[in-house]
Design a protein around this motif. Sequence first.
Motif, PDB file in Angstrom:
ATOM      1  N   ILE A   3       0.867  -1.168   0.000  1.00 43.25           N
ATOM      2  CA  ILE A   3       0.000   0.000   0.000  1.00 43.25           C
ATOM      3  C   ILE A   3       0.907   1.222   0.000  1.00 43.25           C
ATOM      4  O   ILE A   3       1.787   1.347   0.848  1.00 43.25           O
ATOM      5  CB  ILE A   3      -0.920   0.019   1.236  1.00 43.25           C
ATOM      6  CG1 ILE A   3      -1.879  -1.160   1.191  1.00 43.25           C
ATOM      7  CG2 ILE A   3      -1.690   1.331   1.311  1.00 43.25           C
ATOM      8  CD1 ILE A   3      -2.700  -1.343   2.443  1.00 43.25           C
ATOM      9  N   ASP A   4       0.681   2.118  -0.943  1.00 44.22           N
ATOM     10  CA  ASP A   4       1.476   3.339  -1.030  1.00 44.22           C
ATOM     11  C   ASP A   4       0.875   4.382  -0.093  1.00 44.22           C
ATOM     12  O   ASP A   4       0.161   5.284  -0.507  1.00 44.22           O
ATOM     13  CB  ASP A   4       1.512   3.825  -2.475  1.00 44.22           C
ATOM     14  CG  ASP A   4       2.507   4.953  -2.677  1.00 44.22           C
ATOM     15  OD1 ASP A   4       3.062   5.459  -1.683  1.00 44.22           O
ATOM     16  OD2 ASP A   4       2.723   5.329  -3.839  1.00 44.22           O
ATOM     17  N   ARG A   7       1.720   8.126  -0.665  1.00 44.85           N
ATOM     18  CA  ARG A   7       0.935   8.732  -1.744  1.00 44.85           C
ATOM     19  C   ARG A   7      -0.480   9.040  -1.250  1.00 44.85           C
ATOM     20  O   ARG A   7      -1.043  10.088  -1.556  1.00 44.85           O
ATOM     21  CB  ARG A   7       0.877   7.788  -2.954  1.00 44.85           C
ATOM     22  CG  ARG A   7       0.100   8.334  -4.101  1.00 44.85           C
ATOM     23  CD  ARG A   7       0.870   9.419  -4.842  1.00 44.85           C
ATOM     24  NE  ARG A   7       0.039   9.905  -5.943  1.00 44.85           N
ATOM     25  CZ  ARG A   7      -0.160  11.178  -6.202  1.00 44.85           C
ATOM     26  NH1 ARG A   7       0.453  12.100  -5.508  1.00 44.85           N
ATOM     27  NH2 ARG A   7      -0.939  11.539  -7.193  1.00 44.85           N
ATOM     28  N   TYR A   8      -1.054   8.139  -0.463  1.00 43.43           N
ATOM     29  CA  TYR A   8      -2.376   8.366   0.125  1.00 43.43           C
ATOM     30  C   TYR A   8      -2.375   9.651   0.952  1.00 43.43           C
ATOM     31  O   TYR A   8      -3.268  10.491   0.817  1.00 43.43           O
ATOM     32  CB  TYR A   8      -2.789   7.179   0.988  1.00 43.43           C
ATOM     33  CG  TYR A   8      -4.142   7.350   1.628  1.00 43.43           C
ATOM     34  CD1 TYR A   8      -5.298   6.956   0.960  1.00 43.43           C
ATOM     35  CD2 TYR A   8      -4.272   7.912   2.892  1.00 43.43           C
ATOM     36  CE1 TYR A   8      -6.547   7.126   1.537  1.00 43.43           C
ATOM     37  CE2 TYR A   8      -5.516   8.086   3.471  1.00 43.43           C
ATOM     38  CZ  TYR A   8      -6.647   7.689   2.802  1.00 43.43           C
ATOM     39  OH  TYR A   8      -7.892   7.871   3.373  1.00 43.43           O
ATOM     40  N   LEU A  67      -7.960   2.747  -0.097  1.00 39.86           N
ATOM     41  CA  LEU A  67      -6.602   2.196  -0.195  1.00 39.86           C
ATOM     42  C   LEU A  67      -6.553   1.033  -1.180  1.00 39.86           C
ATOM     43  O   LEU A  67      -5.648   0.948  -2.009  1.00 39.86           O
ATOM     44  CB  LEU A  67      -6.108   1.753   1.181  1.00 39.86           C
ATOM     45  CG  LEU A  67      -5.789   2.865   2.177  1.00 39.86           C
ATOM     46  CD1 LEU A  67      -5.592   2.281   3.574  1.00 39.86           C
ATOM     47  CD2 LEU A  67      -4.565   3.655   1.735  1.00 39.86           C
ATOM     48  N   HIS A  70      -7.160   2.387  -4.918  1.00 39.49           N
ATOM     49  CA  HIS A  70      -6.275   3.373  -5.531  1.00 39.49           C
ATOM     50  C   HIS A  70      -4.811   3.318  -5.108  1.00 39.49           C
ATOM     51  O   HIS A  70      -3.980   3.956  -5.762  1.00 39.49           O
ATOM     52  CB  HIS A  70      -6.807   4.779  -5.258  1.00 39.49           C
ATOM     53  CG  HIS A  70      -8.214   4.976  -5.714  1.00 39.49           C
ATOM     54  ND1 HIS A  70      -8.568   5.045  -7.038  1.00 39.49           N
ATOM     55  CD2 HIS A  70      -9.357   5.080  -5.004  1.00 39.49           C
ATOM     56  CE1 HIS A  70      -9.868   5.205  -7.135  1.00 39.49           C
ATOM     57  NE2 HIS A  70     -10.383   5.225  -5.918  1.00 39.49           N
ATOM     58  N   TYR A  71      -4.487   2.613  -4.040  1.00 35.82           N
ATOM     59  CA  TYR A  71      -3.128   2.668  -3.511  1.00 35.82           C
ATOM     60  C   TYR A  71      -2.512   1.298  -3.248  1.00 35.82           C
ATOM     61  O   TYR A  71      -1.500   1.185  -2.575  1.00 35.82           O
ATOM     62  CB  TYR A  71      -3.093   3.495  -2.215  1.00 35.82           C
ATOM     63  CG  TYR A  71      -3.660   4.880  -2.425  1.00 35.82           C
ATOM     64  CD1 TYR A  71      -2.859   5.898  -2.918  1.00 35.82           C
ATOM     65  CD2 TYR A  71      -4.996   5.157  -2.167  1.00 35.82           C
ATOM     66  CE1 TYR A  71      -3.369   7.165  -3.142  1.00 35.82           C
ATOM     67  CE2 TYR A  71      -5.523   6.417  -2.395  1.00 35.82           C
ATOM     68  CZ  TYR A  71      -4.704   7.410  -2.878  1.00 35.82           C
ATOM     69  OH  TYR A  71      -5.211   8.662  -3.111  1.00 35.82           O
ATOM     70  N   TYR A  73      -0.644  -1.995  -4.641  1.00 36.86           N
ATOM     71  CA  TYR A  73       0.201  -2.388  -5.759  1.00 36.86           C
ATOM     72  C   TYR A  73       0.766  -3.775  -5.527  1.00 36.86           C
ATOM     73  O   TYR A  73       1.102  -4.134  -4.406  1.00 36.86           O
ATOM     74  CB  TYR A  73       1.363  -1.407  -5.924  1.00 36.86           C
ATOM     75  CG  TYR A  73       0.889   0.001  -6.159  1.00 36.86           C
ATOM     76  CD1 TYR A  73       0.588   0.434  -7.441  1.00 36.86           C
ATOM     77  CD2 TYR A  73       0.721   0.891  -5.103  1.00 36.86           C
ATOM     78  CE1 TYR A  73       0.131   1.720  -7.662  1.00 36.86           C
ATOM     79  CE2 TYR A  73       0.272   2.174  -5.316  1.00 36.86           C
ATOM     80  CZ  TYR A  73      -0.022   2.589  -6.606  1.00 36.86           C
ATOM     81  OH  TYR A  73      -0.475   3.848  -6.809  1.00 36.86           O
TER      82      TYR A  73
END
Length: 80
Positions: A3-4, A7-8, A67, A70-71, A73
């Motif tokens: 989870i980025d 960026r969140y 999360l 959108h976040y 990966y």
Amino acid sequence: MRIDIKRYLEVHNLTIYQVSKRSGYGYTTLHKSFNKPQSSSTSLNLRDLDALAQAEHKAMWEVLRDLENHYLYHDDDESL
């Protein structure tokens, strides 16, 4: 998968300090957690999710959904 979280925070105009103050969780604890390298065995924990939810006045499931959508990966994803 990772989870980025940085960026969140950036997208939601939040700092770790703000999350700490709004949620009541310690800054050092959140800072260490949000900055640790993630692997499949070390992901976001419930405390971190609760802190983000409290900071944004949302339910934990709303933050988790955001999360995930959108976040999140895959470890082989080069977009991070």
